[in-house]
Design an enzyme around this catalytic site. Structure first.
Site, PDB file in Angstrom:
ATOM      1  N   ASP A   1       0.845  -1.199   0.000  1.00  0.00           N
ATOM      2  CA  ASP A   1       0.000   0.000   0.000  1.00  0.00           C
ATOM      3  C   ASP A   1       0.880   1.248   0.000  1.00  0.00           C
ATOM      4  O   ASP A   1       1.684   1.438   0.904  1.00  0.00           O
ATOM      5  CB  ASP A   1      -0.894  -0.038   1.243  1.00  0.00           C
TER       6      ASP A   1
ATOM      7  N   ASN B   1      -0.306   4.543  -0.200  1.00  0.00           N
ATOM      8  CA  ASN B   1      -0.891   5.812   0.255  1.00  0.00           C
ATOM      9  C   ASN B   1      -1.619   5.731   1.603  1.00  0.00           C
ATOM     10  O   ASN B   1      -2.369   6.639   1.963  1.00  0.00           O
ATOM     11  CB  ASN B   1      -1.835   6.368  -0.820  1.00  0.00           C
TER      12      ASN B   1
ATOM     13  N   ASP C   1      -4.088   3.931   2.761  1.00  0.00           N
ATOM     14  CA  ASP C   1      -5.524   3.629   2.939  1.00  0.00           C
ATOM     15  C   ASP C   1      -5.753   2.165   3.333  1.00  0.00           C
ATOM     16  O   ASP C   1      -6.887   1.710   3.443  1.00  0.00           O
ATOM     17  CB  ASP C   1      -6.332   4.003   1.694  1.00  0.00           C
TER      18      ASP C   1
ATOM     19  N   ASP D   1      -1.799  -1.228  -3.782  1.00  0.00           N
ATOM     20  CA  ASP D   1      -2.125  -0.495  -5.013  1.00  0.00           C
ATOM     21  C   ASP D   1      -0.999  -0.605  -6.030  1.00  0.00           C
ATOM     22  O   ASP D   1       0.068  -1.171  -5.741  1.00  0.00           O
ATOM     23  CB  ASP D   1      -2.446   0.972  -4.688  1.00  0.00           C
TER      24      ASP D   1
ATOM     25  N   ASP E   1      -5.275 -10.936 -15.270  1.00  0.00           N
ATOM     26  CA  ASP E   1      -6.307 -11.921 -14.981  1.00  0.00           C
ATOM     27  C   ASP E   1      -7.484 -11.610 -15.898  1.00  0.00           C
ATOM     28  O   ASP E   1      -7.931 -10.470 -15.958  1.00  0.00           O
ATOM     29  CB  ASP E   1      -6.741 -11.764 -13.521  1.00  0.00           C
TER      30      ASP E   1
ATOM     31  N   ASP F   1      -9.491 -16.903 -15.899  1.00  0.00           N
ATOM     32  CA  ASP F   1     -10.283 -17.331 -14.744  1.00  0.00           C
ATOM     33  C   ASP F   1     -11.358 -18.358 -15.145  1.00  0.00           C
ATOM     34  O   ASP F   1     -12.074 -18.149 -16.129  1.00  0.00           O
ATOM     35  CB  ASP F   1     -10.964 -16.080 -14.159  1.00  0.00           C
TER      36      ASP F   1
ATOM     37  N   GLU G   1      -7.201 -21.199 -15.742  1.00  0.00           N
ATOM     38  CA  GLU G   1      -7.604 -21.816 -14.483  1.00  0.00           C
ATOM     39  C   GLU G   1      -8.759 -22.740 -14.838  1.00  0.00           C
ATOM     40  O   GLU G   1      -9.820 -22.296 -15.249  1.00  0.00           O
ATOM     41  CB  GLU G   1      -8.064 -20.767 -13.467  1.00  0.00           C
TER      42      GLU G   1
ATOM     43  N   HIS H   1      -4.228 -17.160  -4.559  1.00  0.00           N
ATOM     44  CA  HIS H   1      -5.100 -16.367  -3.679  1.00  0.00           C
ATOM     45  C   HIS H   1      -6.357 -17.120  -3.242  1.00  0.00           C
ATOM     46  O   HIS H   1      -7.160 -16.566  -2.504  1.00  0.00           O
ATOM     47  CB  HIS H   1      -5.488 -15.084  -4.404  1.00  0.00           C
TER      48      HIS H   1
HETATM   49  O1  TEU Z   1     -11.643 -19.295  -8.824  1.00  0.00           O
HETATM   50  C1  TEU Z   1     -12.524 -20.324  -9.197  1.00  0.00           C
HETATM   51  C2  TEU Z   1     -12.599 -21.400  -8.240  1.00  0.00           C
HETATM   52  O2  TEU Z   1     -12.657 -22.529  -8.615  1.00  0.00           O
HETATM   53  C3  TEU Z   1     -12.552 -21.040  -6.801  1.00  0.00           C
HETATM   54  O3  TEU Z   1     -13.446 -20.052  -6.504  1.00  0.00           O
HETATM   55  C4  TEU Z   1     -12.820 -22.239  -5.986  1.00  0.00           C
HETATM   56  O4  TEU Z   1     -14.141 -22.637  -6.144  1.00  0.00           O
HETATM   57  C5  TEU Z   1     -12.589 -21.886  -4.571  1.00  0.00           C
HETATM   58  O5  TEU Z   1     -11.426 -21.140  -4.465  1.00  0.00           O
HETATM   59  C6  TEU Z   1     -12.426 -23.114  -3.730  1.00  0.00           C
HETATM   60  O6  TEU Z   1     -12.134 -22.712  -2.442  1.00  0.00           O
HETATM   61  C7  TEU Z   1     -11.568 -18.158  -9.594  1.00  0.00           C
HETATM   62  C8  TEU Z   1     -10.775 -17.108  -8.865  1.00  0.00           C
HETATM   63  O7  TEU Z   1      -9.461 -17.561  -8.688  1.00  0.00           O
HETATM   64  C9  TEU Z   1     -11.455 -16.785  -7.583  1.00  0.00           C
HETATM   65  O8  TEU Z   1     -10.733 -15.907  -6.788  1.00  0.00           O
HETATM   66  C10 TEU Z   1     -12.801 -16.196  -7.919  1.00  0.00           C
HETATM   67  O9  TEU Z   1     -13.542 -15.995  -6.753  1.00  0.00           O
HETATM   68  C11 TEU Z   1     -13.604 -17.108  -8.851  1.00  0.00           C
HETATM   69  O10 TEU Z   1     -12.835 -17.626  -9.924  1.00  0.00           O
HETATM   70  C12 TEU Z   1     -14.727 -16.338  -9.483  1.00  0.00           C
HETATM   71  O11 TEU Z   1     -14.231 -15.402 -10.394  1.00  0.00           O
HETATM   72 CA    CA Z   2      -3.517   2.133  -1.204  1.00  0.00          CA
END
Ligand code: TEU
Ligand code: CA
Length: 538
Positions: A22, A24, A26, A30, A99, A194, A247, A316
């Site tokens: 971060d 700034n 908040d 960023d 993404d 995604d 993914e 993530h």
């Molecule tokens: O993830 C898809 C996905 O399969 C996950 O949401 C999975 O169901 C979950 O993590 C299991 O715990 C992608 C992205 O990486 C995720 O961050 C998004 O929430 C999702 O698509 C919707 O866009």
């Molecule tokens: Ca920030």
């Protein structure tokens, strides 16, 4: 061996912008913050950044609900900041992939706002039905929501604020192609796509249930999806020097092969999930049970069957790998280094998630009020409906919540872990006092410096980049494999147990190890990993 592409030689680093740095005060990471850390990333040795969404978004799912694909979320900065990031990264030899969320938009996207009003040409951009079928959402519950304005139901495989696009409509493909071109023309080097293999729903009859989701037979890796991917390639991607990594949920190796077969021209790589399911929660008391033997089996299968893998242990959406795969380790840093050795030397392109390179662990959340992840809150609601008691619900969420990996990056042991000068959007792990970049930088034996060494080592050795993979037979608690190119062979041994284990050390010259000293008695110590060159031409 065929000539490798630049992205096959690369190491990718995933940034979750909200939690990275971060600038700034908040409390939210960023783009300017990312720019300030580019030298750190260059020093780590990575070549590509995968940037989780920075597009304009109401943030129901932290940016995976996009309301404008060609604008930047104000809390992350401006388009000028983004251009600056691309330019500054380029100066350091780092490319950026974005993404790409094409399964759904935000319900606040102009297309959806107009679609629900029946305004053309947007009317059929989404999936509107008079009656819902039995599809369920990946975030639990029915995948349909009744809309008062449209007087119809719309499909949302994720949150109700993420309506699914209608990929039977050719206009949706046209819009997607415009988005791709927009970013590629800015100098973006590709996309992480995604949930790309569920974008095409074959029909809207009732579907079957698999892995907790109903309807998978109607929308997982359908021929329509393959066709769309080929179109995106033919029309756009092939005109740029870029790559895609999909993914792909619920894929097995056969499906993955079809999606990233170089001959077919669909995706360049896919993220499978099978290896992330090797510690699945058992129904009994919601205890996760990790079995290295299972992980070994799945990894070996993907390594053998898929020409080029996207290798990862973290992102993530997943709890931290040390917390899952090395739960009992008395020295988590050693274990984190062992996992690093396993990952970086597999055949394919390695993906590292922010914080993994310093061995960050799961968030130290105390109760649900500290969790923000929309998925976790949905899981809690569902578990409540099923009359699970509070402590059991919490046990489940504490282990599985996606927020485990979303806690702010631990830059220092100081205030707010050096992530922000304000109040961080998500609780900072108290262990930042011990686990942080600053203290690891100067420590030659830190996780961070081990990652650096591994990345540099791989880079200069063709056998570790493009060599064939062969599993080495070992006991259940050791994962070991060879990488072979012509007469060059490397062997990688990883001990997942706290007990010493014998290994076939004859003819091996250890090049790297996660211990300070080398193994001497033909045994791997607790959580030891070695990378060794075969010198006897066996
Ligand atoms: O993830 C898809 C996905 O399969 C996950 O949401 C999975 O169901 C979950 O993590 C299991 O715990 C992608 C992205 O990486 C995720 O961050 C998004 O929430 C999702 O698509 C919707 O866009
Ligand atoms: Ca920030």
């Amino acid at each position: 061996m065929v000539e490798l592409k630049w992205w096959q030689k690369a190491v990718v680093y995933q940034i979750y912008p909200r939690s990275f740095c971060d600038s700034n005060g908040d409390g939210i990471g960023d783009i300017v913050g990312i720019i300030s850390k580019l030298d750190y990333l260059k020093d780590l040795g990575i070549n590509v950044i995968w940037l989780s969404p920075v597009y304009r978004s109401p943030n129901d799912d932290n940016g995976y609900d996009i309301s404008d694909y060609t604008d930047i979320q104000p809390e992350f900065g401006t388009m000028a900041d983004m251009d600056e990031l691309i330019a500054q990264a380029k100066k350091r030899g780092i490319k950026i992939i974005m993404d790409l969320v094409l399964n759904h938009t935000s319900d606040e996207h102009e297309w959806f706002v107009k679609s629900r009003e029946g305004i053309e040409p947007y009317k059929d951009y989404y999936i509107w039905k008079d009656e819902p079928n039995n599809f369920t959402s990946f975030f639990t519950g029915s995948a349909w929501k009744y809309d008062e304005k449209a007087k119809k139901y719309y499909l949302h495989l994720f949150s109700p604020k993420q309506p699914d696009l209608n990929w039977h409509n050719p206009l949706v493909l046209e819009e997607a192609e415009k988005i791709l071109r927009f970013w590629l023309d800015k100098g973006i080097a590709g996309f992480r796509c995604d949930v790309i293999n569920v974008i095409y729903k074959e029909d809207y009859g009732n579907g079957i249930k698999r892995g907790g989701v109903t309807g998978v037979d109607k929308f997982v890796s359908k021929e329509g999806c393959h066709e769309i991917l080929r179109r995106l390639n033919r029309d756009v991607l092939k005109n740029y020097d870029c790559f895609t990594v999909g993914e792909t949920v619920m894929v097995n190796t056969d499906m993955a092969k079809d999606l990233c077969d170089p001959e077919r021209g669909e995706l360049d790589m896919v993220f499978g999930f099978e290896h992330m399911e090797t510690d699945q929660i058992s129904n009994k008391w919601f205890k996760t049970k990790f079995k290295p033997r299972k992980l070994k089996k799945v990894l070996a299968k993907w390594q053998k069957e898929i020409y080029w893998n996207a290798n990862y242990f973290e992102n993530h959406d997943q709890p931290r790998s040390v917390s899952r795969f090395c739960k009992g380790a008395s020295n988590p840093a050693l274990a984190a280094k062992m996992l690093a050795a396993l990952l970086i030397n597999l055949k394919g392109t390695p993906f590292i998630y922010e914080g993994q390179e310093i061995g960050m662990t799961n968030g130290d959340f105390k109760n649900l009020s500290e969790i923000q992840d929309v998925e976790s809150h949905n899981v809690d609601k569902l578990a409540q409906k099923l009359h699970f008691c509070k402590s059991l619900r919490w046990k489940l969420i504490r282990q599985t919540s996606r927020d485990n990996a979303r806690t702010p990056m631990q830059w220092s042991g100081g205030e707010n872990a050096g992530f922000t000068s304000g109040k961080a959007w998500l609780k900072i792990n108290a262990n930042h006092k011990e686990i942080n970049v600053e203290s690891q930088c100067g420590d030659p034996h830190s996780v961070l410096n081990f990652y650096k060494r591994l990345i540099a080592f791989r880079k200069d050795r063709d056998a570790l980049v493009g060599g064939e993979f062969e599993l080495i037979k070992t006991g259940a608690k050791v994962i070991a494999y060879k990488r072979v190119l012509k007469n060059e062979t490397y062997e990688i041994y990883c001990n997942f147990s706290s007990k010493p284990v014998k290994y076939a050390s004859n003819g091996l010259e250890v090049a790297l190890s996660n211990y300070i000293d080398l193994p001497t008695d033909g045994r791997l110590r607790a959580y030891e990993a070695i990378i060794a060159r075969r010198t006897d031409k066996a």
